[in-house]
Design a protein around this motif. Sequence first.
Motif, PDB file in Angstrom:
ATOM      1  N   GLU A   1       0.819  -1.148  -0.072  1.00  0.00           N
ATOM      2  CA  GLU A   1      -0.064  -0.129  -0.091  1.00  0.00           C
ATOM      3  C   GLU A   1       0.983   1.258  -0.042  1.00  0.00           C
ATOM      4  N   VAL A   2       1.628   1.509   0.775  1.00  0.00           N
ATOM      5  CA  VAL A   2       2.798   2.358   0.980  1.00  0.00           C
ATOM      6  C   VAL A   2       3.463   2.464  -0.542  1.00  0.00           C
ATOM      7  N   SER A   3       4.008   1.460  -1.050  1.00  0.00           N
ATOM      8  CA  SER A   3       4.775   1.442  -2.198  1.00  0.00           C
ATOM      9  C   SER A   3       3.955   1.874  -3.552  1.00  0.00           C
ATOM     10  N   ASN A   4       2.508   1.703  -3.278  1.00  0.00           N
ATOM     11  CA  ASN A   4       1.684   1.964  -4.506  1.00  0.00           C
ATOM     12  C   ASN A   4       1.425   3.688  -4.436  1.00  0.00           C
ATOM     13  N   TYR A   5       1.211   4.017  -3.160  1.00  0.00           N
ATOM     14  CA  TYR A   5       1.026   5.222  -3.045  1.00  0.00           C
ATOM     15  C   TYR A   5       2.084   6.114  -3.297  1.00  0.00           C
ATOM     16  N   VAL A   6       3.097   5.771  -2.810  1.00  0.00           N
ATOM     17  CA  VAL A   6       4.418   6.651  -3.136  1.00  0.00           C
ATOM     18  C   VAL A   6       4.769   6.643  -4.655  1.00  0.00           C
ATOM     19  N   GLY A   7       4.684   5.460  -5.365  1.00  0.00           N
ATOM     20  CA  GLY A   7       5.018   5.366  -6.604  1.00  0.00           C
ATOM     21  C   GLY A   7       3.992   5.989  -7.375  1.00  0.00           C
ATOM     22  N   ALA A   8       2.854   6.229  -7.195  1.00  0.00           N
ATOM     23  CA  ALA A   8       1.746   6.729  -7.850  1.00  0.00           C
ATOM     24  C   ALA A   8       2.111   8.461  -7.948  1.00  0.00           C
ATOM     25  N   ALA A   9       2.628   8.858  -6.559  1.00  0.00           N
ATOM     26  CA  ALA A   9       2.993  10.236  -6.773  1.00  0.00           C
ATOM     27  C   ALA A   9       4.309  10.521  -7.295  1.00  0.00           C
ATOM     28  N   ALA A  10       5.357   9.672  -7.314  1.00  0.00           N
ATOM     29  CA  ALA A  10       6.441   9.753  -8.077  1.00  0.00           C
ATOM     30  C   ALA A  10       6.342   9.628  -9.708  1.00  0.00           C
ATOM     31  N   ASP A  11       5.202   8.910 -10.166  1.00  0.00           N
ATOM     32  CA  ASP A  11       4.986   8.991 -11.500  1.00  0.00           C
ATOM     33  C   ASP A  11       4.265  10.183 -12.227  1.00  0.00           C
ATOM     34  N   GLN A  12       3.821  10.938 -11.022  1.00  0.00           N
ATOM     35  CA  GLN A  12       3.348  12.432 -11.342  1.00  0.00           C
ATOM     36  C   GLN A  12       4.466  13.270 -11.214  1.00  0.00           C
ATOM     37  N   GLY A  13       5.481  12.987 -10.435  1.00  0.00           N
ATOM     38  CA  GLY A  13       6.157  14.123 -10.172  1.00  0.00           C
ATOM     39  C   GLY A  13       5.956  14.932  -9.164  1.00  0.00           C
ATOM     40  N   ARG A  14       5.073  14.544  -8.184  1.00  0.00           N
ATOM     41  CA  ARG A  14       4.533  15.387  -7.164  1.00  0.00           C
ATOM     42  C   ARG A  14       5.040  14.809  -5.808  1.00  0.00           C
ATOM     43  N   LEU A  15       4.734  15.497  -4.620  1.00  0.00           N
ATOM     44  CA  LEU A  15       5.467  14.713  -3.507  1.00  0.00           C
ATOM     45  C   LEU A  15       4.334  14.453  -2.740  1.00  0.00           C
ATOM     46  N   PRO A  16       4.513  13.233  -1.986  1.00  0.00           N
ATOM     47  CA  PRO A  16       3.563  12.521  -1.155  1.00  0.00           C
ATOM     48  C   PRO A  16       3.928  12.707   0.275  1.00  0.00           C
ATOM     49  N   VAL A  17       2.562  13.059   1.023  1.00  0.00           N
ATOM     50  CA  VAL A  17       2.767  13.003   2.600  1.00  0.00           C
ATOM     51  C   VAL A  17       2.080  11.768   3.275  1.00  0.00           C
ATOM     52  N   LEU A  18       2.705  11.152   4.034  1.00  0.00           N
ATOM     53  CA  LEU A  18       2.196  10.094   4.674  1.00  0.00           C
ATOM     54  C   LEU A  18       2.329  10.176   6.332  1.00  0.00           C
ATOM     55  N   VAL A  19       1.219   9.819   6.890  1.00  0.00           N
ATOM     56  CA  VAL A  19       1.207   9.828   8.412  1.00  0.00           C
ATOM     57  C   VAL A  19       1.442   8.347   8.867  1.00  0.00           C
ATOM     58  N   ALA A  20       2.277   8.118   9.807  1.00  0.00           N
ATOM     59  CA  ALA A  20       2.479   6.801  10.354  1.00  0.00           C
ATOM     60  C   ALA A  20       1.838   6.632  11.776  1.00  0.00           C
TER      61      ALA A  20
END
Length: 498
Positions: A235-254
């Motif tokens: 789930e984390v990989s898919n989320y961060v990867g989707a952001a990287a594929d757009q060149g945008r910066l993801p923010v995650l809360v653990a």
Amino acid sequence: MIMRSGLLRAAAAPALALALLTPTAPSAVAADPQPVYGELAANGTFAAGTTGWWSSGAAMTATGGELVASVDGATADPWDAIVGQDALRFRPGVRYTLSFDARASVAATLRATAQLGGEPYTATLDRTVALTTTSQRFSWTFTSGIDTTTGALNFQLGGQPVPTDFVLDNVSLTTSTAREGFYTDPDNTAATWVGDNPLDPRAARIKASVADHNTVKWFGDWDADGDPTTAIRTEVSNYVGAAADQGRLPVLVAYNIPGRDCGGASSGGAGSPDLYKAWIDQFTQGIAGRPAIVVLEPDAVAQASDDACMKGTAEQRFDMLWYATQHLQQQGPSVRTYLDAGNATWTLGADLSGTQGIGLERMAYLLNRSGISMARGISVNVSNFDDTPVSDDYAARLTARLRSDFGVTSRWVVDTSRNGNGGWVVPGSPDSGHVGFCNPPQRRLGVTSRAGSAGGAEYQLWIKNPGDSDGDSDQCPAGSPPAGRFSPDLAEALIDGA
């Protein structure tokens, strides 16, 4: 000085290709691994002279941290004199930002392109600007339409009527940073509600004002603990990867610390310290070194000072947070971790009851025990309402204490999702301070996620998703939904400040 030589092969080229054509010669860029994220332009401040840059039709030198390119004025077209860089990675559909400072010895024009480095020399950015003798800052964010490992960044300087000296400085080409924008969670709670209720008269404004700006995703014990075969890493990989594929910066809360929220409305978390560490292992491996901002465990540090909450487990909590900051740090410089430091009221004690807060000295101690030295900085005001100046003041005082007491330099981020009207105070009692943490009335949306300003927060972020309830306990208004559940009524109230 590195010069390029060769003739333009224009006869068989289309008009656009002619304008963008670059003579071929060995690249001046060292054969290091190509950067994919972050800063892509090498030596953009020219601190290393002209290293990494080439020129054609222009005499190129570096003086005082600036690049000076002299053109004799005899050229006819912009591409007859160029300075640039090669071997750049451009990915299709990804956002990039080019910015630079420029001036000239006389009024002149400069053409900036990001393009293929070889035939057909397709440009994905093509801008012409007018220069004066006073330096100006230019910046454009664009979406790449090309896919290449041999991209070029060119500054075309030819076609001037008289001899001209061009001066460039602070050249930057970035992707997956705040400059290109924060990644919006497509499955955020507001967006899900809008999708399920398209005919609701509130849907359009909730989409425009809330759902389209929810730029943070929370991860916790709704993702299975510890087992490498479970979904958290994917789930984390898919989320961060989707952001990287757009060149945008993801923010995650653990948000999975055992004993989370001291048994309050958001209680839960991993079942044991070992399960938490296993969960963090999977969480960090999902990021895989790609660009990300991580807000680590809201409230966990401040609650470590509450003996009734900890019941003798504070040392275990420090150990778990230390483990988490250490493993996130190991993901490399593209991952920025902000360890949560509560809010101004919690620490400074400015609430209606007059209760003394934790105190700056104690909070700095708690952060130091939790591994703040390995984090980028702290997060403040998460899921809270204090306005940005109040939060900046608190964070500045706390980071100064970290520096003086422990030699730790920290930056900070502020949750601005619901702080447009500041903290709620008792009507008619403006000196009562910030009271009411659970769905208080008359709060308003704050500024959407963005880079901060000098002297303040590094980022202002929507960390709490507006419209998500704070809980339904006795401390909350009657009829409040359970913690984390989206309410269109709460969302609309935040839009209106009502």
